[in-house]
Write an enzyme that holds these catalytic residues in place. Structure first.
Site, mmCIF file in Angstrom:
data_model
loop_
_atom_site.group_PDB
_atom_site.id
_atom_site.type_symbol
_atom_site.label_atom_id
_atom_site.label_comp_id
_atom_site.label_asym_id
_atom_site.label_seq_id
_atom_site.Cartn_x
_atom_site.Cartn_y
_atom_site.Cartn_z
ATOM 1 N N GLY A 73 7.671 -2.971 -15.449
ATOM 2 C CA GLY A 73 8.112 -4.073 -15.263
ATOM 3 C C GLY A 73 9.228 -4.343 -14.632
ATOM 4 C CD GLU A 110 -11.010 8.014 15.033
ATOM 5 O OE1 GLU A 110 -11.198 7.686 13.907
ATOM 6 O OE2 GLU A 110 -10.111 8.605 15.329
#
Lengths: 377, 377
Positions: free
Chosen positions: A303, A58
């Protein structure tokens, strides 16, 4: 007198607001797009939110509107067109303007001021929003507008499609809010046969410069990076966010180790910036601790056991999947057991066209941007 | 008098011929692009080869030239422009034209006539080609042109880059010719974690309609499809080429089973069209037998041990990799052991922009077109 919201032409304004929202980035804040139209329904300004710490959609639209007004005023002073019909109409009366925004304007002062107040100050006469803001922190914007004399219209009375599309943009974000945890981005860098390292553990570098540069951009955006202690011991990563020239980004994320193994004093992850270890394999526990420390956006770097744990727990909100054009055959798989035994149980993903194309070539690599399909449970 | 081949503007004609070639398809025949330019160096026609059984690039360009000439003649009869400078110049004198082609025009009558003869008949005055045709079958085109009074110029005297680019287009194809085997296309349809089936063996369907339709188009183009006996026993595939409506394509490839296990009399692969089984696990043996049967282009459909065997033997010339946006975690991997233990030994691929973009979205799937990096051994 402004244009009627039941005019079929309004659909294009609504579509534009969603496209504007998609120009933003997923992360700490929701995706929001805003369009300001004049009394005849012509677009006079658009805006979108570019991520935490930047103006909300906005405010972005209001600032673009102000710039357009200034330009119009300057042209009016400078030009006297031969054809009076071409005369610049000059500054618009804000009371005749309508703002269409994909999310209820916030009522919260964070790194930026509350949008509901900015809209009141701008004098805009009418605001239409798609999705109510139900977060504790930022809700109440519509009420503030109404109290201050702005006409406020909820999107469901205009277009169910618009409400659905605007909501879908942030489905995973709203879930993260409900679950009181950071929004999460999973980083995977793998070969085309989904290996993240060869049999002998070598993994530097599977992907090329352009991919690594892109992932440094994501690192610079997040509040925390999570890796397993196994990855720290195997690869000894720095986990810093660097620019193309190798310079450290001004803002460095918190580096988080997850797991029970000791992280040596000499580990590079303990270098620049803050470091914290959580002695757990439970991704919920890690996210909840991070949220308590003010982390709104966390990146899961690996990982495979860490990536699998977050995916299996449905705690991944977006995925950046970097694929290098090579095969390894046997190697260390990107993912472990997700508890899936049959194709019908597969973890379904959706190509995500927010923040750039969902599928793109990055140097010699291929980058996919994906979102786990959201089923509201 | 024609334009000078040392003019820097010639580079754009050479580049155009390579781009034209890339509009073709990899397969039984090499990729070739041709450009015809007038005396001033303006392009008057282009052509490319669209695959086995269709006109060669030179013939395609000549036919486009004829169409352009006809149009020019018709316009000349119909129009009398006010400005004489705009007057249509009418049919071109073929002796003033130059053809630039990425491969030496063939001297072979196959499914289409020899290009060298067609060029002589057209009356074109000058031919420039990038790469000599060294195949037993089709070489001798340049000699035929010279004997018949056409000026012939080898590309190496014009642009080494053009020769290199034109050669690289067909590096894998020329290797297949030297090795006296069919050109091969590997088909892989996998999840984003590179599984081709779930733990329980379910695999239908990992990819969506658009991907399967695309792969039926490749099936319709090849002379043979190779699958392992394991895949036949597990999935009982038909291996027919069908159009979007499910209708059989007019030409069906030979269906080839590779392996020692018996293929049941009721197996669907024995249905429509020809079927043959080779009781071997050696991909070279299969390709050599197929070449002896007149197969110029073979598609390797799976499963993982067959795909791995062809890749490990460096017998894959292009790869169509269909990726479905889903994860399975554990499952049946697309590839087995390639004998690679370290990242530096990875089987390197190149994104291949021949026959459409190398990276494309296909429905909800992602299709990658790849070529193993060619090292001339």
């Amino acid at each position: 007198m402004s244009f009627s919201l039941t005019d079929p032409a309004v659909a294009s304004l609504l579509g534009l607001s969603v496209r504007e929202a998609k120009r933003g980035v997923r992360g700490a804040n929701p995706l929001v797009g805003a369009v300001i139209a004049d009394a005849s329904g012509q677009v006079v300004a658009t805006g979108h939110h570019r991520g935490a710490g930047t103006p909300h959609a906005e405010a972005d639209a209001l600032s673009n509107l102000a710039a357009a007004q200034e330009l119009a005023a300057r042209r009016q002073n400078e030009q006297t067109p031969l054809d009076p019909a071409l005369a610049n109409p000059g500054p618009l009366d804000p009371a005749t303007l309508t703002m269409l925004v994909t999310l209820e304007p916030c009522n919260h002062t964070g790194r930026t001021g509350p949008c509901s107040h900015a809209i009141v100050e701008s004098g805009i006469g009418r605001v239409v929003y798609a999705v109510p803001d139900a977060t504790d922190r930022a809700s109440g914007g519509a009420a503030h507008l109404v109290v201050n004399g702005v006409e406020v219209i909820a999107g469901e009375s205009i277009s169910e499609q618009w409400v659905a599309e605007s909501g879908a943009l942030n489905a995973r974000w709203f879930r993260a809010q409900r679950e009181a945890r950071p929004f999460t981005s999973l980083h995977l860098a793998q070969t085309l046969d989904a290996n993240i390292a060869a049999v002998d553990g070598t993994s530097q570098w599977i992907t090329g410069d352009a991919s690594r540069q892109h992932s440094h951009g994501i690192r610079a955006r997040v509040d925390a990076i999570i890796v397993g202690t196994g990855t720290i011991l195997a690869d000894n990563p720095q986990l810093t966010a660097r620019d193309a020239g190798g310079e450290l980004a001004p803002r460095q994320p918190l580096r988080v180790a997850m797991g029970h193994r000791d992280v040596p004093d000499t580990a590079r992850i303990r270098g620049t910036g803050s470091f914290e270890q959580f002695h757990t394999h439970d991704p919920r526990e890690v996210l909840s601790e991070l949220k308590a420390r003010g982390v709104d956006h966390a990146m899961i770097e690996g990982g495979s056991s860490i990536a699998t744990a977050f995916l299996a727990a449905d705690l991944v909100d977006e995925i950046w999947l970097y694929q290098a054009p090579k095969f390894l055959g046997r190697g260390r798989s990107a993912l472990d057991d997700l508890g899936i035994t049959s194709l019908s149980q597969a973890l379904e993903l959706e190509l995500d066209d927010v923040d750039g194309p969902a599928v793109r070539q990055l140097g010699n690599d291929v980058l996919l941007h994906l979102t786990p399909r959201h089923e509201d449970k």
